[in-house]
Design a protein around this motif. Structure first.
Motif, short mmCIF file in Angstrom:
data_model
loop_
_atom_site.label_atom_id
_atom_site.label_comp_id
_atom_site.label_asym_id
_atom_site.label_seq_id
_atom_site.Cartn_x
_atom_site.Cartn_y
_atom_site.Cartn_z
N ALA A 20 0.83 -1.20 0.00
CA ALA A 20 0.00 0.00 0.00
C ALA A 20 0.87 1.26 0.00
CB ALA A 20 -0.93 0.00 1.21
N VAL A 24 0.62 3.93 -3.01
CA VAL A 24 0.23 5.31 -2.71
C VAL A 24 1.31 6.28 -3.18
CG1 VAL A 24 -0.17 6.95 -0.82
CG2 VAL A 24 -1.35 4.76 -0.83
N SER A 28 0.60 8.98 -5.99
CA SER A 28 0.74 10.38 -5.57
C SER A 28 1.60 11.17 -6.55
CB SER A 28 1.33 10.45 -4.17
OG SER A 28 0.45 9.86 -3.25
N ALA A 46 -4.77 6.86 -5.02
CA ALA A 46 -4.03 6.87 -3.74
C ALA A 46 -5.00 6.80 -2.56
CB ALA A 46 -3.17 8.12 -3.65
N ILE A 49 -6.48 3.21 -2.29
CA ILE A 49 -5.53 2.25 -1.73
C ILE A 49 -5.41 2.45 -0.22
CG2 ILE A 49 -3.11 1.52 -1.71
CD1 ILE A 49 -4.67 0.60 -4.15
N LEU A 50 -5.34 3.70 0.22
CA LEU A 50 -5.27 3.97 1.67
C LEU A 50 -6.50 3.44 2.40
CD1 LEU A 50 -3.71 7.53 2.00
CD2 LEU A 50 -2.83 5.39 2.92
#
Length: 105
Positions: A20, A24, A28, A46, A49-50
């Motif tokens: 992750a 990210v 990003s 992003a 996924i978080l």
């Protein structure tokens, strides 16, 4: 069931978190591009996924497995053609004794 859930989280937590973080970071970077479409794409992925790595895998999955109990392992009738994988019990046979070493002549 509780031990299986705890073991699953412990054994996969590091891999999921590491993946992750990498994803990210990559998504990003898209947010720094000049086209608005790429910025939106990067920020959206992003954030997704978080959310998946923290809320879904860290909270919702273990809670759902705890609530479902034995029904976690339910196999629908249309999938009965799949082979059943069951854990075998450990053998209680005594271990063989090592062979005696021959004495040097």
């Amino acid at each position: 069931m509780d031990d299986a859930i705890a073991h699953g989280i412990k054994s996969t937590g590091g891999v999921v978190t590491s993946a992750a973080i990498v994803m990210v970071a990559v998504f990003s970077i898209f947010a720094t591009l000049s086209m608005l479409m790429f910025k939106q794409f990067g920020v959206g992925l992003a954030a997704a996924i978080l959310i998946d790595a923290t809320i879904v895998r860290g909270v919702l999955l273990p809670a759902t497995m705890k609530l479902l109990g034995e029904r976690n392992w339910y196999l629908p009738r249309w999938l009965e053609w799949l082979p059943r994988l069951e854990q075998e019990e450990l053998s209680t046979a005594p271990e063989p004794k090592p062979a005696a070493a021959s004495a040097p002549a």
